[in-house]
Design a protein around this motif. Structure first.
Motif, mmCIF file in Angstrom:
data_model
loop_
_atom_site.group_PDB
_atom_site.id
_atom_site.type_symbol
_atom_site.label_atom_id
_atom_site.label_comp_id
_atom_site.label_asym_id
_atom_site.label_seq_id
_atom_site.Cartn_x
_atom_site.Cartn_y
_atom_site.Cartn_z
ATOM 1 N N THR A 9 0.869 -1.173 -0.206
ATOM 2 C CA THR A 9 -0.206 0.013 0.114
ATOM 3 C C THR A 9 0.935 1.402 0.066
ATOM 4 N N CYS A 10 2.149 1.227 0.071
ATOM 5 C CA CYS A 10 3.109 2.403 0.084
ATOM 6 C C CYS A 10 2.797 3.131 1.168
ATOM 7 N N LEU A 11 2.737 2.660 2.392
ATOM 8 C CA LEU A 11 2.576 3.489 3.622
ATOM 9 C C LEU A 11 3.962 3.521 4.286
ATOM 10 N N SER A 12 3.999 4.863 4.786
ATOM 11 C CA SER A 12 5.423 4.963 5.645
ATOM 12 C C SER A 12 5.350 3.792 6.797
ATOM 13 N N PRO A 13 6.801 3.833 7.520
ATOM 14 C CA PRO A 13 6.808 3.096 8.369
ATOM 15 C C PRO A 13 5.869 3.259 9.565
#
Length: 88
Positions: A9-13
């Motif tokens: 989903t291309c979420l930040s850490p």
């Protein structure tokens, strides 16, 4: 396995950590096996709600619980492929 679901989903850490904690809490609440196909649906729901500006973990958890309650109805929980009435 869970990280693979959310990493797509291309979420930040930091965002990923929020979604994971909510996922783990809902799975524990509903006694849902994280490897169950319903867990995949749950993960997708969490990301969708998160992307709609629910970046606060508490708000995200409340919204997910609310949506799951609407889906399963009052006094019911999602478990391993089907909703069952809680006893108590």
């Amino acid at each position: 396995m869970l990280r693979q679901r959310f990493n797509r989903t291309c979420l930040s850490p930091l965002d990923l950590a929020v979604c994971e904690r909510v996922f783990n809490q809902v799975c524990a609440d509903e006694r849902l096996d994280p490897l169950d196909p319903n867990a995949e649906i749950l993960a997708e729901m969490i990301v969708a709600v998160f992307r709609n500006a629910r970046t606060n973990e508490r708000e995200l958890l409340e919204e997910i619980r609310s949506q799951r309650q609407k889906f399963t109805g009052p006094g019911r929980q999602c478990r391993s492929g089907n909703a069952r009435r809680r006893r108590g």
